[in-house]
Write a protein that holds these residues in place. Structure first.
Motif, short mmCIF file in Angstrom:
data_model
loop_
_atom_site.label_atom_id
_atom_site.label_comp_id
_atom_site.label_asym_id
_atom_site.label_seq_id
_atom_site.Cartn_x
_atom_site.Cartn_y
_atom_site.Cartn_z
N ASP A 42 0.74 -1.11 -0.02
CA ASP A 42 -0.01 0.07 0.02
C ASP A 42 0.73 1.32 -0.14
N THR A 50 -8.62 3.07 -1.11
CA THR A 50 -9.14 1.73 -0.82
C THR A 50 -7.75 0.68 -0.89
N ALA A 53 -7.97 -6.43 1.10
CA ALA A 53 -8.02 -6.94 2.50
C ALA A 53 -6.96 -7.65 2.72
N HIS A 56 -3.34 -5.88 3.83
CA HIS A 56 -3.12 -5.43 5.02
C HIS A 56 -2.11 -6.22 5.67
N HIS A 58 -1.72 -8.47 8.90
CA HIS A 58 -2.52 -9.18 9.74
C HIS A 58 -1.68 -10.16 10.74
N TYR A 89 -0.68 2.34 10.35
CA TYR A 89 -1.53 1.14 11.26
C TYR A 89 -1.08 1.51 12.53
N GLU A 146 -5.96 -6.15 17.45
CA GLU A 146 -6.66 -5.71 16.20
C GLU A 146 -5.62 -4.85 15.53
N VAL A 148 -5.60 -1.70 13.05
CA VAL A 148 -6.37 -0.57 12.49
C VAL A 148 -5.62 0.32 11.67
N ARG A 149 -6.08 0.73 10.43
CA ARG A 149 -5.73 1.60 9.60
C ARG A 149 -6.39 2.80 9.73
N SER A 152 -9.80 2.48 11.09
CA SER A 152 -10.56 1.41 10.40
C SER A 152 -10.25 -0.08 10.85
N VAL A 154 -8.89 -3.81 10.25
CA VAL A 154 -8.66 -4.35 9.09
C VAL A 154 -8.39 -6.05 9.45
N ASP A 155 -8.22 -6.02 10.70
CA ASP A 155 -7.74 -7.60 10.99
C ASP A 155 -7.95 -7.72 12.42
#
Length: 570
Positions: A42, A50, A53, A56, A58, A89, A146, A148-149, A152, A154-155
């Motif tokens: 990214d 966007t 998934a 990201h 994880h 993140y 968790e 978070v990006r 939000s 993401v995992d």
């Protein structure tokens, strides 16, 4: 393979009186195949862009409950797509969030990173690059991690109550716990070739001959080591300039004997690197494997390196020598992984302050009826516990079509996976024969096991038979751990067929496939089976004799070898 003849006898009152591809490198505590595509990134994405998934980071593993005061060194492991910009993140433990912006450069190139609030401690617990963060606290009674990006989620990865000293891994939503540092490799296989098959006590010279041939390296792994002849061979190899290393269990059941302490002292004094496995942070309950890698060949055994085992003074055991490169190197990798972890300590330091038990070696003398033989194999497969041995053995047994002959000291509990597998096989009409030890320390347990399996088989009219070995002058006791499946596949190694051994110990097993190799060990099994007993107490046999005098209606099947009834089965 064991020839059996059954005859039905009608007995009236009997019903009321019946009474264990290519080599995958040892993984770290968090190693899992990455699900992220090689080119995913990214990079310098804008906050509103966007991101797919699977691009990201994880969570793939966590170590929430270290064997240290205050849980020092706990960490989480992230799988990171190459080139990912982690500054966007955060990682949350459910209470506090920590920015991953410090994870850059070389750490990202490794694809997997460990994140810890105590990176200096965590670096001693994992070979992943460790990134320090300000806040991360993993609860021992269960928790949630968790990723978070930009605010939000993401995992997320959830675990329940922890197991001290173990790593939790996620595969999708499934979780598994494994001891910190435990290997997680796939089976190793080699096609074609030959092995030198042998059994003990008949061919006790074979493992010694293998050790005596060492020129460059000799890696010996065992549970216990007391044989003076083995020690002599190791010392001579060291004097010839070979690299000689020994790895044994630090806390064998019943304690270490003074005889073994003397043997290990002598090796250490001769310049042999001797390590004992155990203590705080040990990955396995017992280092129970029994094998040696000698230059470009290896020997795998069911027996210990002591007079009763490899010395040929007591036990029925199975063994095989192979020069198949993949198998030899697979064993060498296993040795290096086990000797390289922090629970393997130099013998000189391990022995300090310890007392040792008095022990007497076995002095039995038995005739050699079965010669060693070089036999071709279609395939050899190396299995190790707790990585892969039990599921692969279950798969092999579940694939049986005709017969399974098992030789074991004891079997596991009724619901142990391998015992359930044997019952499944018998239920689909595969002929199952189980030969257990009749030694004094196992006789009562094995009688009860035999009775329960026999009663189960009788109710279902299933072809499952169990005997306790009566060795006569051939050997003193059963110590082999093996099986012959469909007259085609041979299983031999250190694994006792119980759940604890398969899931808590370091064990090594070979599966040898081919008609000739199966014929060799199958012939030995047949001979030992013919000497087996029913396992029924004398009083029960006497009661049965009385009942046979009464005409009856209940079917009881008695097996005969020659003219003497030597076993009772389904």
């Amino acid at each position: 393979m064991a020839g059996r003849t059954t005859v039905a006898l009608l007995v009236a009152a009997l019903a009321s009186a019946a009474v264990a591809p290519a080599l995958a490198a040892p993984t770290s505590v968090a190693a899992e195949p990455s699900a992220a595509p090689a080119g995913a990134t990214d990079g310098a994405a804008t906050p509103n862009e966007t991101v797919a998934a699977d691009q990201h980071p994880h969570v793939v593993a966590a170590y929430p409950d270290p064997v240290r005061s205050g849980d020092a060194g706990e960490f989480a492991v992230l799988s990171v797509p190459p080139g990912a910009n982690l500054s966007r993140y955060d990682l949350s433990d459910g209470h506090r969030s920590a920015s991953l912006g410090t994870a850059t450069g070389a750490a990202i190139d490794r694809r997997r990173i460990a994140v810890s609030a105590e990176p200096a401690v965590a670096r001693n617990l994992t070979d992943r690059p460790v990134v320090g963060v300000d806040a991360l606290s993993l609860a021992n009674d269960g928790g949630r991690l968790e990723v978070v990006r930009n605010g939000s989620l993401v995992d997320a990865a959830v675990y329940r109550e922890t197991t001290e000293g173990s790593v939790v891994r996620w595969n999708g939503t499934a979780t598994t716990w494994r001891p910190l540092g435990a290997t997680d490799r796939e089976p190793v296989s080699a096609r074609n070739g030959e092995v030198r098959a042998f059994v003990l006590p008949d061919a006790s010279g074979v493992p010694l001959d293998v050790l005596a041939g060492a020129d460059d390296r000799l890696l010996l792994a065992g549970y216990t080591l007391t044989s003076a002849r083995v020690v002599d061979a190791l010392v001579r190899a060291r004097e010839r300039g070979a690299t000689v290393r020994v790895l044994v269990e630090g806390e064998p059941v019943g304690g270490r004997t003074a005889r073994e302490a003397d043997a290990l002292d002598r090796l250490a004094e001769a310049g042999v690197e001797v390590q004992a496995v155990g203590g705080a942070g040990a990955r396995y309950d017992y280092h129970h494997a029994k094998y040696a890698v000698v230059d470009d060949r290896a020997v795998v055994l069911t027996e210990n390196w002591k007079p009763a085992g490899t010395g040929g003074n007591s036990s029925r055991g199975w063994g095989a020598v192979t020069e198949q490169e993949q198998i030899v190197e697979g064993l060498a990798e296993t040795f290096r992984a086990d000797a390289g972890w922090r629970d393997a300590r130099p013998w000189e330091s391990f022995r300090r302050g310890r007392s040792f038990e008095r022990g007497e070696p076995a002095f039995g003398d038995y005739p050699s009826r079965v010669d060693p033989e070089r036999v071709p194999v279609d395939r050899t497969t190396l299995l190790v516990a707790l990585d892969n041995a039990q599921p692969r053995l279950i798969e092999r047994l579940d694939g049986a079509d005709e017969s399974i002959d098992v030789i074991q000291v004891t079997l596991g509990g009724w619901d142990a996976p391998l015992v359930r597998t044997l019952r499944r096989a018998a239920a689909r009409d595969v002929e199952v024969c189980v030969l257990l030890s009749g030694a004094w320390y196992a006789r009562e347990e094995n009688r009860q096991t035999a009775e329960r399996l026999r009663e189960w088989a009788d109710r279902r009219d299933a072809p499952l038979s169990v005997r306790l070995a009566e060795p006569g002058d051939r050997f003193e006791k059963i110590h082999a751990k093996g099986a012959v499946v469909d007259d085609r596949h041979v299983v031999l190694g250190s694994l006792n067929w119980n759940e604890a051994a398969a899931t808590s110990n370091r064990e090594v097993v070979l599966v040898l496939s081919g008609e000739r190799v199966a014929g060799y060990y199958g012939g030995v099994f047949d001979a030992d089976w013919r000497g087996g007993s029913t396992g029924l107490p004398v009083g029960v046999l006497a009661a049965l004799g009385g009942l046979l005098a009464l005409a009856g209606l209940v079917v009881w099947r008695v097996e005969f070898v020659g003219e003497e009834p030597v076993g009772v089965g389904p």
